[in-house]
Motif scaffolding. Structure first.
Motif, short mmCIF file in Angstrom:
data_model
loop_
_atom_site.label_atom_id
_atom_site.label_comp_id
_atom_site.label_asym_id
_atom_site.label_seq_id
_atom_site.Cartn_x
_atom_site.Cartn_y
_atom_site.Cartn_z
N PRO A 62 -4.97 56.65 77.10
CA PRO A 62 -4.42 55.69 78.05
C PRO A 62 -4.93 55.95 79.47
CG PRO A 62 -2.69 56.57 76.63
CD PRO A 62 -3.91 57.41 76.39
N PRO A 63 -4.89 54.94 80.33
CA PRO A 63 -5.34 55.14 81.72
C PRO A 63 -4.49 56.18 82.43
CG PRO A 63 -5.06 52.80 81.22
CD PRO A 63 -4.47 53.55 80.07
N PHE A 64 -5.14 57.06 83.16
CA PHE A 64 -4.44 58.07 83.95
C PHE A 64 -4.12 57.52 85.34
CE2 PHE A 64 -5.98 61.22 80.89
CZ PHE A 64 -4.94 62.14 80.88
N TRP A 65 -2.97 57.93 85.87
CA TRP A 65 -2.57 57.63 87.24
C TRP A 65 -2.20 58.92 87.95
CZ3 TRP A 65 -1.76 52.69 89.54
CH2 TRP A 65 -2.01 51.60 88.69
N ALA A 66 -2.48 58.97 89.24
CA ALA A 66 -2.08 60.11 90.06
C ALA A 66 -1.47 59.60 91.36
CB ALA A 66 -3.27 61.01 90.37
N GLY A 67 -0.50 60.32 91.87
CA GLY A 67 0.07 60.01 93.17
C GLY A 67 -0.56 60.89 94.24
N ALA A 68 -0.76 60.34 95.43
CA ALA A 68 -1.37 61.11 96.51
C ALA A 68 -0.78 60.66 97.84
CB ALA A 68 -2.88 60.95 96.52
N GLY A 69 -0.66 61.60 98.76
CA GLY A 69 -0.18 61.30 100.09
C GLY A 69 -1.14 61.69 101.19
N THR A 70 -2.34 62.16 100.79
CA THR A 70 -3.34 62.60 101.76
C THR A 70 -4.72 62.12 101.32
OG1 THR A 70 -3.84 64.69 100.62
CG2 THR A 70 -2.00 64.70 102.21
N PRO A 71 -5.68 62.04 102.24
CA PRO A 71 -7.05 61.69 101.85
C PRO A 71 -7.64 62.65 100.83
CG PRO A 71 -6.77 61.40 104.21
CD PRO A 71 -5.52 62.07 103.72
N ASP A 72 -7.34 63.95 100.94
CA ASP A 72 -7.84 64.91 99.96
C ASP A 72 -7.32 64.59 98.57
OD1 ASP A 72 -9.26 66.29 101.87
OD2 ASP A 72 -7.78 67.90 102.10
N GLY A 73 -6.04 64.21 98.48
CA GLY A 73 -5.47 63.86 97.19
C GLY A 73 -6.10 62.61 96.61
N LEU A 127 4.27 56.58 72.25
CA LEU A 127 4.54 55.46 73.16
C LEU A 127 3.38 54.48 73.19
CD1 LEU A 127 6.27 57.42 76.04
CD2 LEU A 127 7.32 55.58 74.70
N ASP A 128 2.16 54.98 73.15
CA ASP A 128 1.00 54.08 73.16
C ASP A 128 0.92 53.28 71.86
OD1 ASP A 128 -1.17 53.17 74.76
OD2 ASP A 128 -2.56 54.21 73.43
N GLN A 129 1.27 53.91 70.75
CA GLN A 129 1.26 53.20 69.47
C GLN A 129 2.41 52.20 69.38
OE1 GLN A 129 -1.02 53.30 67.12
NE2 GLN A 129 -2.24 55.08 67.70
N LEU A 130 3.61 52.62 69.80
CA LEU A 130 4.77 51.72 69.73
C LEU A 130 4.59 50.48 70.59
CD1 LEU A 130 7.66 54.35 69.91
CD2 LEU A 130 7.21 52.80 68.00
N SER A 131 3.85 50.61 71.68
CA SER A 131 3.63 49.48 72.58
C SER A 131 2.34 48.73 72.29
CB SER A 131 3.61 49.97 74.03
OG SER A 131 2.50 50.82 74.26
N ARG A 132 1.62 49.13 71.26
CA ARG A 132 0.33 48.53 70.91
C ARG A 132 -0.66 48.62 72.07
NH1 ARG A 132 4.24 45.43 68.42
NH2 ARG A 132 4.04 45.23 66.15
N GLY A 133 -0.70 49.81 72.68
CA GLY A 133 -1.72 50.07 73.68
C GLY A 133 -1.39 49.61 75.08
N ARG A 134 -0.12 49.67 75.47
CA ARG A 134 0.26 49.24 76.82
C ARG A 134 0.68 50.41 77.71
NH1 ARG A 134 4.89 46.08 76.69
NH2 ARG A 134 5.30 46.42 74.48
N PHE A 135 0.45 51.62 77.29
CA PHE A 135 0.95 52.78 78.03
C PHE A 135 0.01 53.16 79.17
CE2 PHE A 135 1.96 57.39 78.49
CZ PHE A 135 3.31 57.24 78.81
N GLU A 136 0.58 53.49 80.33
CA GLU A 136 -0.15 53.95 81.51
C GLU A 136 0.36 55.35 81.83
OE1 GLU A 136 -2.35 51.91 83.60
OE2 GLU A 136 -2.34 50.46 81.96
N LEU A 137 -0.53 56.33 81.89
CA LEU A 137 -0.15 57.74 81.92
C LEU A 137 -0.24 58.33 83.33
CD1 LEU A 137 0.58 60.42 80.64
CD2 LEU A 137 -1.78 60.62 79.81
N GLY A 138 0.90 58.44 84.01
CA GLY A 138 0.94 59.08 85.32
C GLY A 138 1.29 60.55 85.19
#
Length: 284
Positions: free
Chosen positions: A167-178, A92-103
């Motif tokens: 690619p840049p990593f993303w994480a979801g969080a719902g608490t301050p610890d997260g 996906l990162d190659q097909l998009s020429r480096g536009r992938f964001e990894l959550g």
């Protein structure tokens, strides 16, 4: 400020082939309208989300857009074979020429995990092991890993991402610890919480107190922006109605943020889109 879209791809009354085509046309409009990124949720066996295979849908997004960055929010790591997933990420990162964001994440629904025959109590351990594997496999030529759930010995990594080291990593969080954990990993953060709780989360996001912490990709200062999401109403019905729709077949909660979203660029008015009861969320 950068504005992006977080899309659950909720089921509507359209046939599935038309639903996917119309959503892709909408994504094309986001690209023309100058949005920064487009993220999709991963859900299974529920009308809440019809991008059950994020990589398949995002491969189409890669071919239908030119500038828009995109990715899953998130890949539910316990439901993916890590070796297969890292190959999909590289493609996906190659097909998009480096536009992938990894959550990445462990998944919000234990019911969906159980449908796959996985003990929900193992989600966190499986997530942590899979994350270690991804970080190694995206940056090295061979993969060796010995864990409780996954084991590999000298697996050649023929594919590689275009973005270095990954690619840049993303994480979801719902608490301050997260939020704190996401920052210490060098991850971008998506906040799923009441607006009154966001400040407590951003205060714990390490980039605010520790300017010495750096992004693991390219030694930039750790990202300080926090992305929240708000559902925009796209048809008749109420929050209560939407909550009933979301709970069919899974233990999902109703939206926790008010129905607020920034105005869409005028170019989006030409998109041929038939939204369901609720459209994609605008995120800032």
């Amino acid at each position: 400020m950068k504005v992006g879209i977080f899309d659950h791809l909720d089921r509507n009354e359209r046939p599935l082939h038309a639903f996917y085509e119309e959503r892709l046309r909408l994504v094309e409009a986001y690209d023309r309208g100058g949005f920064y990124a487009y993220h999709t949720a991963e859900h299974h066996a529920t009308p809440l989300g019809l991008a059950a295979s994020p990589s398949v849908f995002l491969a189409a997004v890669a071919q239908r857009t030119q500038r828009l960055r995109f990715g899953p929010l998130v890949y539910t790591l316990p439901l993916h074979h890590p070796l297969r997933l890292v190959e999909e990420i590289c493609m996906l990162d190659q097909l998009s020429r480096g536009r992938f964001e990894l959550g990445v994440g462990r998944g919000i629904s234990p019911i969906e995990t159980a449908y796959y025959g996985i003990n929900p109590d193992h989600r966190q351990k499986m997530y942590l092991e899979a994350l270690q594997i991804l970080r190694q496999a995206l940056t090295q030529r061979t993969l060796t890993f010995h864990g409780e759930f996954y084991r590999y010995a000298d697996v050649p990594m023929e594919l590689e991402p275009l973005q270095k080291p990954h690619p840049p990593f993303w994480a979801g969080a719902g608490t301050p610890d997260g939020a704190e954990a996401a920052g210490r990993n060098g991850f971008n953060l998506v906040a799923n919480a009441l607006t009154s709780e966001i400040r407590a989360m951003t205060d714990r996001y390490p980039g605010r107190q520790r300017p010495d912490l750096r992004d693991s990709r390219d030694d930039r200062p750790l990202p300080r922006g926090v992305q929240g999401h708000a559902h925009s109403h796209a048809g008749p019905g109420s929050l209560r109605d939407h909550g009933r729709d979301r709970r069919r077949g899974a233990d999902h909660r109703t939206p926790r943020l008010p129905a607020l979203a920034p105005p869409l660029p005028s170019s989006l008015s030409h998109a041929r889109h038939q939204p369901g009861r609720w459209g994609p969320a605008a995120a800032v």
